[in-house]
Design an enzyme around this catalytic site. Sequence first.
Site, mmCIF file in Angstrom:
data_model
loop_
_atom_site.group_PDB
_atom_site.id
_atom_site.type_symbol
_atom_site.label_atom_id
_atom_site.label_comp_id
_atom_site.label_asym_id
_atom_site.label_seq_id
_atom_site.Cartn_x
_atom_site.Cartn_y
_atom_site.Cartn_z
ATOM 1 N N THR A 45 -9.989 -34.064 40.474
ATOM 2 C CA THR A 45 -10.659 -33.778 39.198
ATOM 3 C C THR A 45 -10.163 -32.459 38.610
ATOM 4 O O THR A 45 -9.840 -32.375 37.423
ATOM 5 C CB THR A 45 -12.191 -33.685 39.414
ATOM 6 N N GLN A 49 -5.663 -33.401 33.564
ATOM 7 C CA GLN A 49 -5.372 -32.691 32.308
ATOM 8 C C GLN A 49 -5.938 -33.447 31.113
ATOM 9 O O GLN A 49 -6.673 -32.903 30.300
ATOM 10 C CB GLN A 49 -3.861 -32.520 32.148
ATOM 11 N N GLU A 116 -3.676 -41.417 24.199
ATOM 12 C CA GLU A 116 -2.879 -41.646 25.404
ATOM 13 C C GLU A 116 -2.400 -43.091 25.458
ATOM 14 O O GLU A 116 -2.914 -43.952 24.727
ATOM 15 C CB GLU A 116 -3.681 -41.290 26.662
ATOM 16 N N HIS A 232 2.156 -42.075 37.667
ATOM 17 C CA HIS A 232 2.140 -41.423 36.358
ATOM 18 C C HIS A 232 3.590 -41.193 35.955
ATOM 19 O O HIS A 232 4.400 -40.735 36.756
ATOM 20 C CB HIS A 232 1.391 -40.084 36.447
ATOM 21 N N ARG A 278 1.001 -47.086 31.224
ATOM 22 C CA ARG A 278 1.853 -46.216 32.050
ATOM 23 C C ARG A 278 2.647 -46.936 33.124
ATOM 24 O O ARG A 278 3.685 -46.431 33.549
ATOM 25 C CB ARG A 278 1.062 -45.042 32.605
ATOM 26 N N HIS A 340 -0.144 -41.383 41.372
ATOM 27 C CA HIS A 340 -1.164 -40.678 40.605
ATOM 28 C C HIS A 340 -2.569 -41.184 40.904
ATOM 29 O O HIS A 340 -3.489 -40.390 41.074
ATOM 30 C CB HIS A 340 -0.850 -40.879 39.128
ATOM 31 N N ARG A 375 -5.046 -48.888 35.832
ATOM 32 C CA ARG A 375 -6.092 -48.116 35.147
ATOM 33 C C ARG A 375 -5.618 -47.614 33.780
ATOM 34 O O ARG A 375 -4.507 -47.077 33.654
ATOM 35 C CB ARG A 375 -6.467 -46.911 36.022
ATOM 36 N N SER A 380 -10.695 -42.675 34.446
ATOM 37 C CA SER A 380 -11.159 -42.456 35.822
ATOM 38 C C SER A 380 -12.267 -41.412 35.915
ATOM 39 O O SER A 380 -13.236 -41.598 36.658
ATOM 40 C CB SER A 380 -9.997 -42.046 36.721
HETATM 41 C C1 SIN Z 1 -2.904 -37.400 31.948
HETATM 42 O O1 SIN Z 1 -3.364 -36.370 31.471
HETATM 43 O O2 SIN Z 1 -1.854 -37.909 31.578
HETATM 44 C C2 SIN Z 1 -3.664 -38.070 33.042
HETATM 45 C C3 SIN Z 1 -4.797 -38.779 32.513
HETATM 46 C C4 SIN Z 1 -5.215 -39.831 33.480
HETATM 47 O O3 SIN Z 1 -4.577 -40.033 34.495
HETATM 48 O O4 SIN Z 1 -6.203 -40.500 33.211
#
Ligand code: SIN
Length: 523
Positions: A45, A49, A116, A232, A278, A340, A375, A380
């Site tokens: 946690t 980011q 994102e 990631h 991703r 990740h 995910r 998360s």
């Molecule tokens: C990220 O900041 O790219 C990670 C976010 C995530 O894994 O949910």
Amino acid sequence: MKIKTDFLIIGSGISGLSLALKLSKLLPDEKLLLITKESLHQSSTYYAQGGIACVSNSSDNFEKHIKDTLIAGDGLCNENIVRKIITQAPERLDELIDLGVEFSRNDDGEYDLGQEGGHSERRILRVNDQTGQSIETTLIDNVKKLNNIEIKEKWCGVNLYVKDLKCYGAYVLDQESEEIHNIAAKSTILASGGAGKIYLYTTNPDVVSGDGIAMAYRAGAMISNMEFYQFHPTCLYHPYAKSFLITEAMRGEGAILKDIRGNEFMENYHPRKDLAPRDIVSRAIDAELKKSGDDYVYLDIASFKDSNFIKSHFPGIYEKCLEFNIDITKESIPVVPAAHYCCGGVMAGIDGTTEIKNLYVIGEAACTDFHGANRLASNSLLEGLVSAYECATYLSEHASNLRTKEFPEWEVGNAVPSTEAVVITQNWDEIRMLMQNFVGIVKSDTRLKRALKRMNIFSEEIDYYYWNYKVDKNLVELRNLSMVAELLIRCALSRKESRGTHFNENHPKKLDLARNSYIKRPW
Ligand code: SIN
């Protein structure tokens, strides 16, 4: 030492801390013991980011967030669970805000929502690029104010005590006294996170060695979907930069992936290009690196945003990269994909309930069918918050009138202190390399079978060590890590298709029937 408590919480990320807070308020007369392997803030946690996905602007709605989650999950999400989590996100976020988290706002005072991969709308609440740090420190500050929560740092779960499918508590290693305590509890809650350290390259901190998943498996819990380990796409590539994530939000603000000769490539892989889900971006980078033989690709924000924008939106990344002489306002960032997030885990309800009575699992260690085969970014922390809330509610209604029962003390037997720590480090390095090369972004039947054979040899050696030498943290972690690696390989071998984050070149197509993989310890 024998210790008695009402609720034993193992783990101090968003799930464990939120659960402690909520439970302490619902059951103020009960005792809570929260243990954590290192210092309180050492959890995934703290290093998150991006932020928390939550519908919060007028062009967005729950149905869109649900649809994006289901698409990313590639046929394996449980829509009821997805709906339940996403529709209560605003309430849970309000609670976090009441505790003191200040999400970034724009000049108009509105939340400055991030974008994102896989999201059809801007819906990521963030605290610049340090969302996790801000949430974690706020939760810690609040937990420390409550006097029915006892906190023990550097205490590490070794084994659960389970008999006839009922959990009585856990054996826990106190790293300072080197003693194994016997902690009896009415309910034991694993909030111990994922298992990124099974891979050589991971965005996770060092503590993330799959402890909860391994402990639950050994105790007889059902494990599900471990083959869906999410990579990631963008982890900083630098010989001295350990596990440093470059948030997906940077691509959300227009950063573009390029090979080291400056060629953009994502348009060859997906119509959403750099903002594809991703798994697709990670596989695209992997394919480009395999084709070119390069060690990394570039992420370029400097060509698209001015220096002030970059520094104000990504202050953490800016500072960190400067430590390695990379000025992200002027040059591209070298990146590689890295392990990740564990989409699988211990099969559990959204309230943490498992097949084992009085054992609960929440957060990344659990598989609730919210994430499915992949995910969606920033879902998360949200799951961690919601499952902590649901678990606290369940425990307050069902567990407070139970009785804490004692169980046998840990037997040291003839174990002696280890004289060969090198065996541990050697096995650890070999397993992580093996997982990276044979069980990584692109898998094959041959590589998986080879990996399983080697894992059997490691497991034998580690077992010998465990039974003959005094248990220390490194041995506990190695034992857990090798167990989780083996579970992942076995789940991957059982899946004869490619789906979500799991890609096997011998079975590149998706089967019509979507099913979870399950694995349980044979007795
Ligand atoms: C990220 O900041 O790219 C990670 C976010 C995530 O894994 O949910």
